[in-house]
Structures are given as C-alpha cells and as structure tokens.
Design an enzyme around this catalytic site. Structure first.
Site, PDB file in Angstrom:
ATOM      1  N   SER A 146       2.939   3.345 -14.027  1.00  0.00           N
ATOM      2  CA  SER A 146       2.743   1.893 -14.045  1.00  0.00           C
ATOM      3  C   SER A 146       2.929   1.432 -15.490  1.00  0.00           C
ATOM      4  O   SER A 146       2.705   2.214 -16.422  1.00  0.00           O
ATOM      5  CB  SER A 146       1.325   1.554 -13.574  1.00  0.00           C
ATOM      6  OG  SER A 146       1.019   0.207 -13.883  1.00  0.00           O
ATOM      7  N   TYR A 159      -7.911   2.404 -13.265  1.00  0.00           N
ATOM      8  CA  TYR A 159      -6.486   2.519 -12.894  1.00  0.00           C
ATOM      9  C   TYR A 159      -5.641   2.822 -14.135  1.00  0.00           C
ATOM     10  O   TYR A 159      -4.787   3.712 -14.120  1.00  0.00           O
ATOM     11  CB  TYR A 159      -6.039   1.214 -12.227  1.00  0.00           C
ATOM     12  CG  TYR A 159      -4.612   1.237 -11.742  1.00  0.00           C
ATOM     13  CD1 TYR A 159      -4.252   1.981 -10.619  1.00  0.00           C
ATOM     14  CD2 TYR A 159      -3.613   0.516 -12.399  1.00  0.00           C
ATOM     15  CE1 TYR A 159      -2.933   2.007 -10.172  1.00  0.00           C
ATOM     16  CE2 TYR A 159      -2.299   0.538 -11.960  1.00  0.00           C
ATOM     17  CZ  TYR A 159      -1.969   1.282 -10.841  1.00  0.00           C
ATOM     18  OH  TYR A 159      -0.654   1.311 -10.393  1.00  0.00           O
TER      19      TYR A 159
HETATM   20  N1  LIG Z   1       1.877  -2.537  -6.224  1.00  0.00           N
HETATM   21  C1  LIG Z   1       1.892  -2.632  -7.547  1.00  0.00           C
HETATM   22  O1  LIG Z   1       1.693  -3.740  -8.127  1.00  0.00           O
HETATM   23  C2  LIG Z   1       2.160  -1.413  -8.395  1.00  0.00           C
HETATM   24  C3  LIG Z   1       2.468  -1.590  -9.758  1.00  0.00           C
HETATM   25  C4  LIG Z   1       2.694  -0.472 -10.538  1.00  0.00           C
HETATM   26  C5  LIG Z   1       2.641   0.793  -9.985  1.00  0.00           C
HETATM   27  N2  LIG Z   1       2.346   0.952  -8.671  1.00  0.00           N
HETATM   28  C6  LIG Z   1       2.249   2.313  -8.132  1.00  0.00           C
HETATM   29  O2  LIG Z   1       3.202   2.490  -7.103  1.00  0.00           O
HETATM   30  C7  LIG Z   1       2.742   3.489  -6.201  1.00  0.00           C
HETATM   31  C8  LIG Z   1       2.935   2.999  -4.762  1.00  0.00           C
HETATM   32  O3  LIG Z   1       2.182   1.830  -4.563  1.00  0.00           O
HETATM   33  P1  LIG Z   1       2.648   0.647  -3.595  1.00  0.00           P
HETATM   34  O4  LIG Z   1       2.710  -0.581  -4.415  1.00  0.00           O
HETATM   35  O5  LIG Z   1       3.820   1.031  -2.801  1.00  0.00           O
HETATM   36  O6  LIG Z   1       1.309   0.514  -2.698  1.00  0.00           O
HETATM   37  P2  LIG Z   1       1.023   0.704  -1.136  1.00  0.00           P
HETATM   38  O7  LIG Z   1       1.938  -0.119  -0.313  1.00  0.00           O
HETATM   39  O8  LIG Z   1      -0.441   0.499  -0.998  1.00  0.00           O
HETATM   40  O9  LIG Z   1       1.385   2.235  -0.879  1.00  0.00           O
HETATM   41  C9  LIG Z   1       0.536   3.280  -1.280  1.00  0.00           C
HETATM   42  C10 LIG Z   1       0.891   4.516  -0.478  1.00  0.00           C
HETATM   43  O10 LIG Z   1       0.037   5.600  -0.911  1.00  0.00           O
HETATM   44  C11 LIG Z   1      -0.513   6.216   0.234  1.00  0.00           C
HETATM   45  N3  LIG Z   1      -1.798   6.814  -0.098  1.00  0.00           N
HETATM   46  C12 LIG Z   1      -2.868   6.235  -0.702  1.00  0.00           C
HETATM   47  N4  LIG Z   1      -3.881   7.115  -0.805  1.00  0.00           N
HETATM   48  C13 LIG Z   1      -3.434   8.276  -0.262  1.00  0.00           C
HETATM   49  C14 LIG Z   1      -4.007   9.551  -0.069  1.00  0.00           C
HETATM   50  N5  LIG Z   1      -5.257   9.830  -0.460  1.00  0.00           N
HETATM   51  N6  LIG Z   1      -3.275  10.517   0.537  1.00  0.00           N
HETATM   52  C15 LIG Z   1      -2.011  10.257   0.963  1.00  0.00           C
HETATM   53  N7  LIG Z   1      -1.402   9.070   0.777  1.00  0.00           N
HETATM   54  C16 LIG Z   1      -2.110   8.096   0.190  1.00  0.00           C
HETATM   55  C17 LIG Z   1      -0.632   5.096   1.280  1.00  0.00           C
HETATM   56  O11 LIG Z   1      -0.582   5.652   2.584  1.00  0.00           O
HETATM   57  P3  LIG Z   1      -1.825   5.870   3.582  1.00  0.00           P
HETATM   58  O12 LIG Z   1      -2.794   4.750   3.357  1.00  0.00           O
HETATM   59  O13 LIG Z   1      -1.178   5.836   4.928  1.00  0.00           O
HETATM   60  O14 LIG Z   1      -2.361   7.208   3.220  1.00  0.00           O
HETATM   61  C18 LIG Z   1       0.666   4.343   1.018  1.00  0.00           C
HETATM   62  O15 LIG Z   1       1.726   4.945   1.713  1.00  0.00           O
HETATM   63  C19 LIG Z   1       1.294   3.785  -6.581  1.00  0.00           C
HETATM   64  O16 LIG Z   1       1.236   4.979  -7.326  1.00  0.00           O
HETATM   65  C20 LIG Z   1       0.922   2.608  -7.470  1.00  0.00           C
HETATM   66  O17 LIG Z   1      -0.076   2.941  -8.420  1.00  0.00           O
HETATM   67  C21 LIG Z   1       2.114  -0.118  -7.847  1.00  0.00           C
END
Ligand SMILES: NC(=O)c1ccc[n+]([C@@H]2O[C@H](COP(=O)([O-])OP(=O)(O)OC[C@H]3O[C@@H](n4cnc5c(N)ncnc54)[C@H](OP(=O)(O)O)[C@@H]3O)[C@@H](O)[C@H]2O)c1
Length: 265
Positions: A146, A159
């Site tokens: 991030s 975070y």
């Molecule tokens: N959204 C943002 O603003 C943002 C910004 C910067 C970086 N990121 C990073 O991008 C990555 C993906 O996030 P996203 O934005 O795509 O969010 P998201 O739509 O909430 O996706 C998160 C994914 O992680 C899975 N997950 C969470 N906890 C888990 C666990 N204990 N075991 C297995 N799977 C797990 C969830 O699946 P299940 O719930 O089905 O397990 C889901 O598929 C993350 O690392 C996040 O920190 C996001």
C-alpha cells in the site's frame, strides 16, 4: 530480459474472492495462466468460476476455501502446487484487511488480527512455497502492499505498520533471491474501490479513507499484472498515491506539516 509471460504458468493468488485479487485471477486466466485461487468465502470463488465460464474454470481455476492465517490452508496450497507439477511460477500475496481509528482507542486484538493476515500469513506462505518458486527458474513473488507502507498516516497505525513490514520484508527478500531467478515485485496501491472498507476490523461503522481519488479494483489488477510482466521491483499506483509517497521521500517535514494541519494542530 523478455517480459514475464503468464501463458502456461501456475499461479497462487490469495484473496481471490473480491476486489483486486478476484480481478487479477480473471486477468491471469484470460492469459492462459492456471490460478490456485484462495479465500474464505467459497460462494464467492464459485461466482468467480461462473464469471470465467464453467469449461475454462474447470481447467484453469483451482479454488481453495480457507483462511491464509491457518497453517492447514497453507499446507493445502502446497499440496495443490505439488499435485500440479511441483513448480510454481507466480505467488501473489494479496489477501488483506484494514482497520481505522486512533491507536489509543483500540486494543491489542486489532493489531494482532491485521498483522496476522497482512504480514505473518504472506511471509509464512512464501516460506512454504519458495522451493517450488525456485524450481520454476523464472518466478515472481508479487506482494500487494500500500502507499501507506511508504508513508504512514494517522488513524491507520496498525494497517500502516503491517504494510511497512511487508515493504521491508519484500526489499530484503528481493536481494536474497537475486541469484535464484525469483523476482520480488512490491505493488503499492492507493485507495481502491473494493469491499475493503466494508470489512474493517474493530472500526467505527462508516469509517472511510481520506484520499485524493480512487481507482477501481480492475485497474489496480491490470497495473499489477503489468508490473509482474515487466519484472518491476516496485510500483506506486495513482496520482494521489505517487504524490503522497514521493513528496514524503523528497521532503518528509512538509508531509508531517500537512498531516498536522489536517489534524487541526
Ligand atoms: N482497497 C484499498 O483502498 C487498498 C489500498 C491499498 C492496498 N490495498 C490492499 O489490496 C489488497 C486487496 O484488497 P482489496 O481492496 O481487493 O479488498 P477486498 O475486496 O476486501 O479483498 C480482500 C480479499 O482478501 C481476502 N481475505 C481477507 N482475509 C483473509 C484471510 N484471513 N484468509 C484468506 N483470505 C482473506 C478476502 O476474501 P474472504 O473474505 O473471502 O476470505 C478478499 O478476497 C489488500 O492487501 C489491501 O491491503 C487495498
């Protein structure tokens, strides 16, 4: 060196049930890469298979329903790699969770939950899968960090700490694996439109991220695939994200001043 080519390769993508991980899995399969797709929600992995199309999904999508923090899920992933030739070409450590709110008002469990999913799970999954990545001869480990793993901001201390940890570990691992033909790519998105803000850990309902603009998850996934293909060491995404990270590198005291002003001090 030629671009990394996903065609005919085997990948593991964690967090494949929504957002960036789901879209990246779709994009990899569309390029003839077989994907071991990991997440806790089996119905969402089923949706992904339906979206891809049954016939293609049967061949190219290998779902694992499990929690990445659980050692037996990581063992299942390893067994799946072994039963598909024992060589892994791409590992995307994407599964992640967040939390919003002042450090002082939170308890130890918010920090521990976030560190378990965002840091210890990807580190231990990578440790387990390294022998298979090394046997590829041309593998990539892609860690989804991030912009907050480059510049920390208030109300996201846990975070930020987890993403700084991932950043530091990625840099060390990249240097260690140089001689092993395993590339380490750190992708640092800024605010992304996904389910991320619906699943915040121990946070006030309605807590949001203050940022300049946001990207859809599909665009972040496309930029991630481009970074993997170009064998980039590090990419910072979006104008707002670049502004935060590079302004802080050039003049951290200016960024401290901006954050103080935003806090009304
Ligand atoms: N959204 C943002 O603003 C943002 C910004 C910067 C970086 N990121 C990073 O991008 C990555 C993906 O996030 P996203 O934005 O795509 O969010 P998201 O739509 O909430 O996706 C998160 C994914 O992680 C899975 N997950 C969470 N906890 C888990 C666990 N204990 N075991 C297995 N799977 C797990 C969830 O699946 P299940 O719930 O089905 O397990 C889901 O598929 C993350 O690392 C996040 O920190 C996001």
């Amino acid at each position: 060196m030629a671009h990394w080519n996903p065609s005919g390769k085997l990948a593991v993508v964690t967090g494949a049930s929504s957002g960036i991980g789901r879209s990246l899995s779709e994009q990899l399969v569309a390029r003839q890469c077989r994907v071991i797709a990991v997440a806790r929600r089996g119905d969402r992995l089923q949706d992904l298979a339906d979206q891809i199309g049954r016939e293609v999904a049967d061949e190219m999508l290998l779902p694992i329903v499990g929690d990445v923090t659980a050692p037996d899920t990581r063992e299942q992933i390893e067994s799946m790699v072994q039963s598909h030739g024992g060589t892994l070409d791409l590992l995307v450590n994407n599964a992640g969770i967040g939390g919003i709110g002042p450090f002082e008002q939170a308890n130890e469990s918010r920090l521990r939950k976030i560190m378990e999913v965002n840091f210890f799970a990807p580190v231990e999954l990578t440790r387990r899968l390294l022998p298979y990545l090394k046997s590829s001869g041309d593998a990539v480990i892609c860690n989804i960090g991030s912009v907050l793993g480059h510049r920390a901001v208030p109300d996201k201390s846990e975070y930020c700490a987890s993403k700084f940890a991932m950043h530091g570990w990625s840099d060390a691992l990249r240097a260690e694996l140089v001689a092993e033909s395993v590339q380490v790519t750190l992708v640092s998105p800024s605010t992304t439109r996904s389910e991320f803000f619906d699943t915040l850990v121990e946070s006030d309902s309605g807590a949001t991220s203050k940022s300049i603009g946001s990207w859809p998850a599909e665009r972040v996934a496309a930029a991630t695939l481009a970074a993997i293909r170009k064998r980039r060491a590090e990419v910072v995404l979006s104008v707002g994200g670049k502004l935060l990270v590079y302004a802080d590198r050039i003049c951290p005291s200016l960024m401290n001043w901006v954050l103080r002003k935003r806090a009304g001090k």
